[in-house]
Design a protein around this motif. Structure first.
Motif, PDB file in Angstrom:
ATOM      1  N   UNK A 144       0.830  -1.209   0.000  1.00  0.00           N
ATOM      2  CA  UNK A 144       0.000   0.000   0.000  1.00  0.00           C
ATOM      3  C   UNK A 144       0.863   1.256   0.000  1.00  0.00           C
ATOM      4  N   UNK A 145       2.150   1.090   0.305  1.00  0.00           N
ATOM      5  CA  UNK A 145       3.060   2.220   0.306  1.00  0.00           C
ATOM      6  C   UNK A 145       3.468   2.707   1.670  1.00  0.00           C
ATOM      7  N   UNK A 146       3.096   1.973   2.729  1.00  0.00           N
ATOM      8  CA  UNK A 146       3.509   2.374   4.080  1.00  0.00           C
ATOM      9  C   UNK A 146       4.997   2.064   4.240  1.00  0.00           C
ATOM     10  N   UNK A 147       5.828   3.033   4.581  1.00  0.00           N
ATOM     11  CA  UNK A 147       7.270   2.770   4.724  1.00  0.00           C
ATOM     12  C   UNK A 147       7.560   1.846   5.901  1.00  0.00           C
ATOM     13  N   UNK A 148       8.666   1.125   5.793  1.00  0.00           N
ATOM     14  CA  UNK A 148       9.015   0.145   6.828  1.00  0.00           C
ATOM     15  C   UNK A 148       9.152   0.786   8.205  1.00  0.00           C
ATOM     16  N   UNK A 149       9.630   2.039   8.267  1.00  0.00           N
ATOM     17  CA  UNK A 149       9.802   2.660   9.578  1.00  0.00           C
ATOM     18  C   UNK A 149       8.466   2.947  10.266  1.00  0.00           C
ATOM     19  N   UNK A 150       7.369   2.880   9.529  1.00  0.00           N
ATOM     20  CA  UNK A 150       6.050   3.089  10.120  1.00  0.00           C
ATOM     21  C   UNK A 150       5.296   1.782  10.335  1.00  0.00           C
ATOM     22  N   UNK A 151       5.982   0.653  10.223  1.00  0.00           N
ATOM     23  CA  UNK A 151       5.361  -0.650  10.491  1.00  0.00           C
ATOM     24  C   UNK A 151       6.173  -1.348  11.575  1.00  0.00           C
ATOM     25  N   UNK A 152       5.619  -1.457  12.757  1.00  0.00           N
ATOM     26  CA  UNK A 152       6.257  -2.166  13.865  1.00  0.00           C
ATOM     27  C   UNK A 152       5.391  -3.379  14.175  1.00  0.00           C
ATOM     28  N   UNK A 153       5.997  -4.541  14.352  1.00  0.00           N
ATOM     29  CA  UNK A 153       5.167  -5.724  14.571  1.00  0.00           C
ATOM     30  C   UNK A 153       5.862  -6.758  15.427  1.00  0.00           C
ATOM     31  N   UNK A 154       5.028  -7.619  16.009  1.00  0.00           N
ATOM     32  CA  UNK A 154       5.509  -8.754  16.789  1.00  0.00           C
ATOM     33  C   UNK A 154       4.542  -9.906  16.553  1.00  0.00           C
ATOM     34  N   UNK A 155       5.068 -11.034  16.098  1.00  0.00           N
ATOM     35  CA  UNK A 155       4.232 -12.214  15.857  1.00  0.00           C
ATOM     36  C   UNK A 155       4.362 -13.175  17.021  1.00  0.00           C
ATOM     37  N   UNK A 156       3.269 -13.881  17.352  1.00  0.00           N
ATOM     38  CA  UNK A 156       3.389 -14.972  18.307  1.00  0.00           C
ATOM     39  C   UNK A 156       3.145 -16.274  17.556  1.00  0.00           C
ATOM     40  N   UNK A 157       3.765 -17.350  18.059  1.00  0.00           N
ATOM     41  CA  UNK A 157       3.803 -18.575  17.270  1.00  0.00           C
ATOM     42  C   UNK A 157       4.928 -18.447  16.263  1.00  0.00           C
ATOM     43  N   UNK A 158       5.119 -19.447  15.389  1.00  0.00           N
ATOM     44  CA  UNK A 158       6.179 -19.380  14.386  1.00  0.00           C
ATOM     45  C   UNK A 158       6.072 -18.126  13.548  1.00  0.00           C
ATOM     46  N   UNK A 159       7.151 -17.400  13.448  1.00  0.00           N
ATOM     47  CA  UNK A 159       7.143 -16.150  12.694  1.00  0.00           C
ATOM     48  C   UNK A 159       6.910 -16.424  11.220  1.00  0.00           C
ATOM     49  N   UNK A 160       6.170 -15.514  10.593  1.00  0.00           N
ATOM     50  CA  UNK A 160       5.878 -15.705   9.171  1.00  0.00           C
ATOM     51  C   UNK A 160       6.025 -14.398   8.410  1.00  0.00           C
ATOM     52  N   UNK A 161       6.682 -13.409   8.994  1.00  0.00           N
ATOM     53  CA  UNK A 161       6.837 -12.115   8.367  1.00  0.00           C
ATOM     54  C   UNK A 161       8.300 -11.879   8.084  1.00  0.00           C
ATOM     55  N   UNK A 162       8.597 -11.546   6.847  1.00  0.00           N
ATOM     56  CA  UNK A 162       9.965 -11.245   6.481  1.00  0.00           C
ATOM     57  C   UNK A 162      10.306  -9.841   6.966  1.00  0.00           C
ATOM     58  N   UNK A 163      11.267  -9.737   7.877  1.00  0.00           N
ATOM     59  CA  UNK A 163      11.696  -8.435   8.366  1.00  0.00           C
ATOM     60  C   UNK A 163      12.775  -7.882   7.431  1.00  0.00           C
ATOM     61  N   UNK A 164      12.686  -6.606   7.082  1.00  0.00           N
ATOM     62  CA  UNK A 164      13.739  -6.025   6.257  1.00  0.00           C
ATOM     63  C   UNK A 164      15.061  -6.074   6.999  1.00  0.00           C
TER      64      UNK A 164
END
Length: 421
Positions: free
Chosen positions: A306-326
């Protein structure tokens, strides 16, 4: 009849009045100076005397310390989510922490296969209230055996808390830590997105925002199945009613017949990009996201698209991680090559191909067991002996890496590796 004062008496009265006036002015000046001394310096405290506004606190203590359970309370109708309030055994007040961080518990659990009939299990649970309160609080969801595999064991630690941990019990606790927390930039509206028990760090963040940045616009999206699992319902509704800067969006994916649209929940379905695009005002926002793997694996990439820059996306997954972090460019480039990875204890020889965000993700994808907790380099649960090779980190882990070891949850290989796992 009272005689008129002579000139001497009149002069004396005038002098006495002037002296009383001078004393009064001096007393007033002293009181004003005392008030100024007691008043916090706005430049130093950002106009807030509460030390919990300082989000840059160092680690409060090394290792573990004993904390006593002083209360426990279920937060949902199904009684699957239970809060535990903790006080330090030595009577010291709770430390400040960054809203969104977690506590790490070292639990001695029964295990007939282990030496002495017990084994130590380390688990991390998010703090579920703001800093600056008399107790620390964590809220833990009971994890049952998977519905499609009832023969698999239920969550070892969560069931221990629900069934065994009672008021008066002593728990060994590591200091609050973790990279996932609210920021201090009040100029950017905050969007808190929670899936299921991912609501716990959001409640902590929300409490801090309302207390210390009440004018900052904040949008809370909370996805769950139905009202039976709706944790903190009355608390969140009360906050929405009393704080005009808060916009609450509760989303039920499987509402029951008695669940009231517009009262218990505001939307049906899931928290997805379409909902955010439809309900968020135009402009920049900073997203804080915590939820299960399925939600994280779709929403975070969608926000980037959608165009949201990485510095404006903070996240934490529980369970096996499935998000590719830059990753940092140097680390990413070095670890993108095909590298042989040997897991010594498991007897597995595999090839790293750069598809995974961390060695822990890589191991889990290939069914190599590695004990893990926070998945963010804060608790040290996954510390694994590095027999040969070198790894890299995108940033310095919160946990001090033991000599000769690595933290697979945040490490990527720089060379061929041999790991004791």
């Amino acid at each position: 009849m009272i005689p008129a004062p002579d000139a001497g008496q009149l002069l004396g009265l005038i002098v006495a009045a002037l002296l009383l006036q001078a004393v009064g002015v001096a007393v007033l000046a002293i009181r004003q100076r005392q008030r100024a001394a007691d008043r916090p310096d706005p430049a130093a405290t950002d106009a807030d005397p509460d030390p919990s506004t300082d989000l840059r606190q160092p680690l409060a203590w090394p290792g573990t310390r004993p904390w006593r359970v002083v209360a426990r309370q279920h937060e949902d109708l199904a009684q699957t989510q239970c809060s535990f309030l903790l006080e330090a055994v030595d009577g010291t007040p709770p430390p400040s922490f960054r809203p969104g961080q977690f506590l790490t518990f070292a639990l001695d659990l029964p295990d007939a296969r282990a030496p002495g009939g017990q084994r130590q299990v380390t688990r991390c649970y998010s703090l579920s209230d703001r800093p600056g309160l008399p107790q620390l609080r964590v809220t833990i969801k009971r994890v049952p055996a998977p519905a499609d595999h009832p023969e698999w064991p239920a969550g070892l630690s969560s069931n221990h808390f629900h069934d065994q941990v009672q008021v008066g019990d002593i728990l060994q606790v590591r200091a609050p830590s973790g990279h996932f927390h609210i920021d201090e930039d009040a100029s950017v509206p905050a969007v808190l997105v929670a899936g299921g028990i991912g609501i716990t760090p959001m409640v902590s963040m929300l409490g801090w925002l309302i207390t210390h940045q009440p004018a900052r616009p904040v949008h809370l999206y909370y996805g769950l199945r139905s009202r039976r699992e709706h944790a903190f319902q009355a608390h969140l509704q009360a906050l929405q009613a009393s704080h005009p800067a808060l916009r609450l969006h509760v989303v039920y994916s499987r509402p029951e017949a008695s669940d009231r649209l517009g009262v218990d929940h505001h939307h049906e379905g899931h928290v997805d990009l379409a909902l955010l695009q439809r309900t968020l005002p135009h402009g920049r926002h900073r997203f804080f996201i915590c939820g299960p793997g399925a939600m994280m694996g779709t929403l975070v990439p969608a926000l980037r698209a959608w165009g949201v820059p990485d510095e404006d996306i903070r996240f934490e997954a529980f369970g096996p991680a499935s998000v590719q972090r830059p990753a940092a460019t140097a680390t990413r480039d070095a670890s993108a090559a095909r590298l042989p990875i040997r897991f010594q204890r498991s007897g597995r020889s595999l090839v790293w191909d750069g598809q995974d965000a961390s060695l822990l993700d890589f191991a889990e994808r290939h069914a190599v067991p590695i004990e893990s907790g926070c998945r963010s380099g804060g608790c040290g649960t996954c510390a694994t002996r590095l027999i040969d090779g070198r790894v890299g980190y995108d940033g310095t882990p919160d946990h001090d890496v033991p000599a000769g070891h690595c933290l697979p949850c945040v490490a990527r290989p720089l060379t061929a590796l041999v790991l004791e796992a």
